[in-house]
Design an enzyme around this catalytic site. Structure first.
Site, PDB file in Angstrom:
ATOM      1  N   LYS A 136       0.829  -1.210   0.000  1.00  0.00           N
ATOM      2  CA  LYS A 136       0.000   0.000   0.000  1.00  0.00           C
ATOM      3  C   LYS A 136       0.867   1.266   0.000  1.00  0.00           C
ATOM      4  O   LYS A 136       0.626   2.177  -0.798  1.00  0.00           O
ATOM      5  CB  LYS A 136      -0.899  -0.056   1.255  1.00  0.00           C
ATOM      6  CG  LYS A 136      -1.794   1.127   1.488  1.00  0.00           C
ATOM      7  CD  LYS A 136      -2.920   0.744   2.439  1.00  0.00           C
ATOM      8  CE  LYS A 136      -2.640   0.979   3.896  1.00  0.00           C
ATOM      9  NZ  LYS A 136      -2.542   2.390   4.293  1.00  0.00           N
ATOM     10  N   ARG A 158       2.754   5.975  -3.397  1.00  0.00           N
ATOM     11  CA  ARG A 158       3.849   6.860  -3.821  1.00  0.00           C
ATOM     12  C   ARG A 158       4.121   6.749  -5.320  1.00  0.00           C
ATOM     13  O   ARG A 158       4.319   7.765  -6.002  1.00  0.00           O
ATOM     14  CB  ARG A 158       5.105   6.544  -3.012  1.00  0.00           C
ATOM     15  CG  ARG A 158       4.977   7.025  -1.564  1.00  0.00           C
ATOM     16  CD  ARG A 158       5.955   6.293  -0.663  1.00  0.00           C
ATOM     17  NE  ARG A 158       6.014   6.864   0.678  1.00  0.00           N
ATOM     18  CZ  ARG A 158       5.155   6.585   1.666  1.00  0.00           C
ATOM     19  NH1 ARG A 158       4.136   5.770   1.445  1.00  0.00           N
ATOM     20  NH2 ARG A 158       5.305   7.135   2.867  1.00  0.00           N
ATOM     21  N   ASP A 176       2.271  -0.340  12.071  1.00  0.00           N
ATOM     22  CA  ASP A 176       1.077  -0.983  11.497  1.00  0.00           C
ATOM     23  C   ASP A 176       0.950  -2.456  11.906  1.00  0.00           C
ATOM     24  O   ASP A 176      -0.108  -3.060  11.736  1.00  0.00           O
ATOM     25  CB  ASP A 176       1.103  -0.875   9.968  1.00  0.00           C
ATOM     26  CG  ASP A 176       0.957   0.579   9.515  1.00  0.00           C
ATOM     27  OD1 ASP A 176       0.420   1.401  10.283  1.00  0.00           O
ATOM     28  OD2 ASP A 176       1.405   0.894   8.399  1.00  0.00           O
ATOM     29  N   LYS A 188      -4.638   6.503  14.748  1.00  0.00           N
ATOM     30  CA  LYS A 188      -4.702   5.812  13.444  1.00  0.00           C
ATOM     31  C   LYS A 188      -6.175   5.730  13.027  1.00  0.00           C
ATOM     32  O   LYS A 188      -6.992   6.498  13.508  1.00  0.00           O
ATOM     33  CB  LYS A 188      -4.045   4.435  13.562  1.00  0.00           C
ATOM     34  CG  LYS A 188      -2.543   4.506  13.797  1.00  0.00           C
ATOM     35  CD  LYS A 188      -1.815   5.022  12.571  1.00  0.00           C
ATOM     36  CE  LYS A 188      -0.329   5.173  12.810  1.00  0.00           C
ATOM     37  NZ  LYS A 188       0.347   5.843  11.692  1.00  0.00           N
TER      38      LYS A 188
HETATM   39  C1  S3P Z   1       2.388   5.268   6.134  1.00  0.00           C
HETATM   40  C2  S3P Z   1       2.953   5.743   7.281  1.00  0.00           C
HETATM   41  C3  S3P Z   1       2.438   5.426   8.620  1.00  0.00           C
HETATM   42  C4  S3P Z   1       1.522   4.212   8.579  1.00  0.00           C
HETATM   43  C5  S3P Z   1       0.527   4.267   7.471  1.00  0.00           C
HETATM   44  C6  S3P Z   1       1.233   4.365   6.122  1.00  0.00           C
HETATM   45  C7  S3P Z   1       2.995   5.670   4.859  1.00  0.00           C
HETATM   46  O1  S3P Z   1       1.732   6.543   9.101  1.00  0.00           O
HETATM   47  O2  S3P Z   1       0.859   4.040   9.811  1.00  0.00           O
HETATM   48  O3  S3P Z   1      -0.268   3.082   7.474  1.00  0.00           O
HETATM   49  O4  S3P Z   1       2.722   5.027   3.820  1.00  0.00           O
HETATM   50  O5  S3P Z   1       3.780   6.623   4.862  1.00  0.00           O
HETATM   51  P1  S3P Z   1       2.486   7.829   9.748  1.00  0.00           P
HETATM   52  O6  S3P Z   1       3.341   8.435   8.688  1.00  0.00           O
HETATM   53  O7  S3P Z   1       1.400   8.750  10.182  1.00  0.00           O
HETATM   54  O8  S3P Z   1       3.266   7.271  10.886  1.00  0.00           O
END
Ligand code: S3P
Length: 424
Positions: free
Chosen positions: A19, A24, A310, A337
């Site tokens: 994901k 990105r 996560d 979250k």
């Molecule tokens: C993610 C960063 C994390 C993660 C999220 C996906 C990402 O969040 O919990 O599921 O793809 O950059 P945070 O950047 O808020 O820590």
């Protein structure tokens, strides 16, 4: 969804694309020269939200078989006619905010009930420092109204360790003359740095400080997205619970900033081996094999909590089955979250008959506990639904997961694949 206890976990799987990487690659594909072709793109609703927003911003995107997505990049995005719907996806909202801050138009980003309660000041503050005008509800909450334009480069020290915030600032910096730097308090996932390099952007890192020069041109890529390691986490933890288990996952993302779960499972006592390791656009990819070993206990804190953020719900959910239990600290972020994951994990563990202590920044779950099947409340949170489906595999009696459909947010195939590898 009813989950029956299992006797064992056996099999071999390939998972849909990661994901974080899918978001990105899609966003950078939209800004690149040429057509980006991504195979094994994430099947989750979150990444579909990103694609839908990019379409609203004028990008032509084709979805084909085998989860191939083709994105025609454009020089400039176009002003959307309606508010952009980010669904449940914090990554979509926060990272797109960085891109939109550098575009010469106004746009609004909104999300579902859960996303509308999540803190946005962390992206609003640096983007305002760069010169974007941003309005939010109650100062900190979605919807975000972004008036983008010409920005000024900044050297930003992030108070919260967040890869999404780092990405938003770097995406804004990419469209800004001069040198933009972001310093993170602890190392967070580095997919944005790797993805930018994949698209031809020069990015440097000195310790925890990442720097790029604005104005660099991006070139489209053709990539196969590695399997999602945070989705794999549920199956790896399930396999760790059963003597005699043997599970192989191929084409899995093994970026060291994401694969700490393998270290923790090893410390706990699972037997893990990795073969066919290769690098694709800076991302390590390989085949992981896991077999059961007696699970001891462990404490997770500091930077390790950040890189496992996560995966913490599923680790907490299997902790009662370990001998020594699991303590999680320095994970306050779990409270903001998709749900308050600390509170929901504690509530569902107790529903299954386990004891646990809840802290402001984590949990302590003692080991050597027996769980009984129970009614689980996902709170609409995908990772809670999947974590407790795993805990339910070794409980006495069946469990019902309320709100199990939330799994579609990151992993729509989860329950089907779980059925494939669970021996009943
Ligand atoms: C993610 C960063 C994390 C993660 C999220 C996906 C990402 O969040 O919990 O599921 O793809 O950059 P945070 O950047 O808020 O820590």
């Amino acid at each position: 969804m009813i989950i029956h206890p299992a006797k064992n976990i056996l099999g071999s799987l390939r998972l849909p694309g990661d994901k974080s990487v899918s978001h990105r690659y899609a966003m950078l594909g939209a800004l690149a020269q040429g057509t980006t072709r991504l195979a094994n793109f994430s099947t989750g609703a979150d990444c579909a939200s990103t694609l839908a927003c990019l379409r609203e911003l004028g990008c032509t995107i084709r979805s084909g078989e085998d989860h191939v997505v083709e994105i025609e990049g454009r020089e400039r995005l176009v002003s959307p006619t309606a508010s952009l719907d980010c669904g449940n996806s914090g990554s979509t909202m926060r990272m797109l905010a960085g891109i939109l801050a550098g575009q010469e138009f106004a746009s609004t980003l909104h999300g579902d009930g859960s996303l509308s309660r999540r803190p946005m000041a962390r992206v609003i503050l640096p983007l305002r420092q760069m010169g974007a005008r941003i309005k939010a509800a109650d100062g900190d909450l979605p919807p975000l109204e972004i008036h983008g334009g010409t920005l000024q480069a900044i050297d930003y020290r992030m108070p919260v360790a967040s890869a999404q915030v780092k990405s938003a600032v770097l995406f804004a910096g990419l469209q800004t003359p001069g040198e933009t730097s972001v310093e993170e308090p602890v190392r967070t996932r580095d997919h944005t740095e790797q993805a930018l390099r994949a698209f031809g952007v020069e990015v440097t890192r000195i310790r925890n400080r990442v720097t790029l020069h604005g104005g660099q041109k991006l070139q489209a890529i053709q990539a196969v997205v590695p399997g999602d390691v945070s989705s794999a986490a549920f199956f790896l933890c399930a396999a760790a619970l059963f003597p005699g288990s043997n599970l192989v996952i191929e084409n899995l993302l093994l970026n060291p900033t994401r694969a700490s779960l393998l270290d923790v499972l090893k410390v706990l006592g699972a037997r893990i081996s990795i073969i066919n390791l290769e690098e694709r656009y800076g991302e390590l990819v390989g085949t992981v094999k896991i077999e059961h070993g007696t699970l001891r206990g462990t404490t997770i804190s500091g930077g390790q909590s950040v890189s496992l953020i996560d995966e913490l719900p599923v680790l907490a959910a299997i902790a009662p089955y370990t001998q020594g239990g699991i303590e999680i600290r320095d994970a306050r972020e779990l409270r903001v979250k998709e749900s308050d994951r600390i509170a929901l994990v504690a509530r569902n563990l107790r529903a299954m008959g386990a004891t646990c202590d809840e802290y402001e920044d984590g949990l302590r779950v003692p080991g050597a506990q027996k769980l009984r099947g129970a009614e689980i409340d996902s709170g609409g949170d995908h990772r809670i639904a999947m974590a407790f489906a795993v805990a339910a595999l070794r409980a006495d009696g069946e469990s019902t997961i309320r709100g199990a459909e939330a799994a579609r947010i990151s992993f729509p195939e989860f329950f089907e694949m779980l059925d494939q590898i669970a021996e009943r």
